[in-house]
Structures are given as structure tokens and as C-alpha cells.
Design an enzyme around this catalytic site. Sequence first.
Site, PDB file in Angstrom:
ATOM      1  N   GLU A 108       0.827  -1.200   0.000  1.00 26.18           N
ATOM      2  CA  GLU A 108       0.000   0.000   0.000  1.00 26.18           C
ATOM      3  C   GLU A 108       0.862   1.250   0.000  1.00 26.18           C
ATOM      4  O   GLU A 108       1.987   1.247   0.502  1.00 26.18           O
ATOM      5  CB  GLU A 108      -0.896   0.037   1.252  1.00 26.18           C
ATOM      6  CG  GLU A 108      -1.807  -1.160   1.397  1.00 26.18           C
ATOM      7  CD  GLU A 108      -2.450  -1.233   2.776  1.00 26.18           C
ATOM      8  OE1 GLU A 108      -2.089  -0.413   3.649  1.00 26.18           O
ATOM      9  OE2 GLU A 108      -3.300  -2.106   2.987  1.00 26.18           O
ATOM     10  N   CYS A 127       3.255   8.246   1.653  1.00 24.50           N
ATOM     11  CA  CYS A 127       3.702   7.242   2.620  1.00 24.50           C
ATOM     12  C   CYS A 127       3.827   5.927   1.860  1.00 24.50           C
ATOM     13  O   CYS A 127       2.855   5.450   1.260  1.00 24.50           O
ATOM     14  CB  CYS A 127       2.675   7.125   3.748  1.00 24.50           C
ATOM     15  SG  CYS A 127       3.051   5.853   4.970  1.00 24.50           S
ATOM     16  N   CYS A 134       5.032  -7.483   7.232  1.00 16.53           N
ATOM     17  CA  CYS A 134       6.027  -7.036   8.210  1.00 16.53           C
ATOM     18  C   CYS A 134       6.273  -8.153   9.211  1.00 16.53           C
ATOM     19  O   CYS A 134       5.333  -8.846   9.621  1.00 16.53           O
ATOM     20  CB  CYS A 134       5.552  -5.773   8.928  1.00 16.53           C
ATOM     21  SG  CYS A 134       6.759  -5.081  10.088  1.00 16.53           S
ATOM     22  N   CYS A 138       4.137  -6.138  15.832  1.00 18.23           N
ATOM     23  CA  CYS A 138       3.544  -5.192  16.789  1.00 18.23           C
ATOM     24  C   CYS A 138       2.034  -5.434  16.840  1.00 18.23           C
ATOM     25  O   CYS A 138       1.376  -5.422  15.796  1.00 18.23           O
ATOM     26  CB  CYS A 138       3.845  -3.760  16.379  1.00 18.23           C
ATOM     27  SG  CYS A 138       5.617  -3.383  16.307  1.00 18.23           S
ATOM     28  N   CYS A 141      -0.783  -3.151  15.085  1.00 12.88           N
ATOM     29  CA  CYS A 141      -0.567  -2.813  13.676  1.00 12.88           C
ATOM     30  C   CYS A 141      -1.139  -3.907  12.788  1.00 12.88           C
ATOM     31  O   CYS A 141      -0.806  -5.085  12.940  1.00 12.88           O
ATOM     32  CB  CYS A 141       0.928  -2.642  13.417  1.00 12.88           C
ATOM     33  SG  CYS A 141       1.366  -2.432  11.678  1.00 12.88           S
ATOM     34  N   CYS A 364      -1.726   1.505   8.261  1.00 12.55           N
ATOM     35  CA  CYS A 364      -0.862   0.612   7.496  1.00 12.55           C
ATOM     36  C   CYS A 364      -1.408  -0.808   7.515  1.00 12.55           C
ATOM     37  O   CYS A 364      -1.660  -1.376   8.572  1.00 12.55           O
ATOM     38  CB  CYS A 364       0.533   0.657   8.111  1.00 12.55           C
ATOM     39  SG  CYS A 364       1.657  -0.563   7.459  1.00 12.55           S
TER      40      CYS A 364
END
Length: 385
Positions: A108, A127, A134, A138, A141, A364
Site C-alpha cells: 500500500e 507514505c 512485516c 507489533c 498494527c 498501514c
Amino acid sequence: MTSSLPLVFAAPRRTPPPRHLADLAPDALRTAVTECDVPAFRADQLARQYYGRHVADVAAMSDLPAAAADKLGAALLPRLLTDVRTVTTDDAMTRKTLWRLHDGAQVESVLMRYPARTASRERVTVCISSQAGCGMACPFCATGQGGLTRNLSTAEIVDQVRAAARATADGVLGVPGRLSNVVFMGMGEPLANFARVRDAVRRLIDPVPRGLGLSRRSVTVSTVGLVPAIERLAAAELAVTLAVSLHAPDDELRDTLVPVNTRWPVAEVLAAADHYAAVTGRRYSIEYAMIRDVNDQPWRADLLGDLLRPRMAHVNLIPLNPTPGSAWDASPKRVEREFVRRLQERGVTVTVRDTRGQDIDGACGQLAANGGKAAKQGQRIVTST
């Protein structure tokens, strides 16, 4: 401290992306052009079109002969990003795109226009993602909860910026403009893909025709705190802005919010950021997502202020953009204001990020997690393939 990143951060092996001119330094690009039986001087023309005019279609490059354009397009300008879905909000001033890569992986980017009273002060920021998924895990997220698919290539990173610059010039944000800022705060941990991110940053800041010619000060690279990679970034002499996603001033809580903290705790992360500031002369940013009843207590504001008061740092508070089904929520505004007051009382500069895109799954990883579906009232689908 170790000099390399642990294997746990390595992306799974997949079919590599096709070679693209943005993967290549100038000398390598000239060599690649001659390998296509095209004169070396065409490399400069090709690069000026891509970096200077933000054109990725050789058919639109009028200064290239048709025969050369066909060869160079096939060899050096493969399509890297396919628009799966683009949604807009904020009176068309925020535009989020879900891209499909050559192997089906998805990433994205978000393009945002911040109007000002004078055109010279208007800001347009993109961004971008540095990984598909990832591996930092976390819990608040959406991307971190989905896991890591793979690292992006240098060109896949750069092409997100090139596409944003072209879209901005074409007026998709309401009026034609110029891309001014790039933040590596999309999907992925940029410094876990260090070599490609480093090379991508060079393409962003090098002048045309070697790159896009953006100001170093307008490029921000974020990290959750991979200490060896922060040190490598300092040694790379790029002098871009460093943003550290801290989210908690104490190790006990940060071990939960940012699991890599068990490897490199708060003190080591801040020491590495201090070193970066000393080497570059640049103040760094502390990113701090405000999470209701988790990290927004007054005593944590005091602790954060005491930690940062002697440092070349400022705090960027981020109202949490909750992910669907998550137990995490944004702090109330009164709590946010008190947090700000306590930091300022200790002499720490602080800003509160302008929230954008909550109605278009702006956090995100949210659009990818939704499968690219526009699901909320107020968002508008622009394109779909």
C-alpha cells in the site's frame, strides 16, 4: 552490538522482481542499455523521462526512436505495480492505493495533500511501503499481525514514489502540484530491508537524471529500533530524517507493544538515534501512537519527557487508527492534550499528527487486510482492476 540483522528478520524466498532501471546505478544503467544494442547515451534520456517527467511508459517517451523504445521498455521498464484499488477521502486530498506486485504480493501507499495559504508552502506527502507485510509483530498494527511476505526491490520502492509524483502532477489531489515529501511509514520495517531501502533513498535524493531530486530533509525513514541498522544508516551518509517508532518509554510495556525491544531495549535504541543525530546533525523524531489506557498515562508522558529532554529529538504523537476487530483504541482528546502538556513542560517539542484516511482503512495494512474492499461510509473508489 552485532553488525548484522538476525536471520529472524529475513524475508521468505520468492521469485525476484524483474530488473528495472530504478534498480541500477547510472553506470550499470548505461551498461544495461548497451546490452540491448542501443547507444549508451539513451540511458540518460530514459532516466530523464522516468525520474524527471515521472513517465514509466516508453510509448510516451517522444525522444526515443521506436525501435530503441521497444527494446528498452522490455528490458528496463517492466510494470512493477498494478493498481488493485484506489480510494479517496478528505475531499480527494487523501488517496490510498493497494498495489499488486509481479508475484501477487500486495503493498500500500498513501498520497496526502496538505493545503496552505500559499502554493510554495503546500505540502504533498506520500507514505510508502518497503516490505510486503512485516515481521515485527507489533500487536496494534494490521501489517504486523499479517506477518512478512517478502522484501520489496529497490525499484518497487522507488516506483511508488514515481507514481505518486506523476499522480500529483496530474492533479489527482484536486489541483496539479508537486510531490514534496516521502515517508517510509507504510507496510514493513524499512531497516529490515536495509540495502534496498538505502539504494531507494539514493534514487530519491540524487538529482535528475540519477534520481528524483528530492530534498534529503523531505525524506523520512522510520524504524521500530533495529540498532545495528540505525548505525549502518548513519554510516551511509544519506542524512535523511530518522523516525523511531518508540510507543512506550519503559521496557516493560515496549516489550509487548514492540517485540523487538526484547533484543534492543529503549536505552540502546535512543543511544543509536543519538549517534545518528551526532553524525548527521539532524534532529530525529520519536513516533508515539496514543493507545487508550495502554501507553497514555501521565506518568509515562513524564518519563518520556525526562528521557528526551537532553536529546536532539522531538515527539510526533499519533492518534491510533484502530484496525477492525482490534481491542486497541485511540486515546481520548483530553488525555492526548495532557500528554502534550507534560512533554512541553519538560522542554520537549511535540506535534500531533493530522489524522487522515480513517474512513478508507488508512492505517498501514488495513486495505490489504480487507482484500482491497471499500467497506466504510465516506470513502470513494477511484480505480479497480
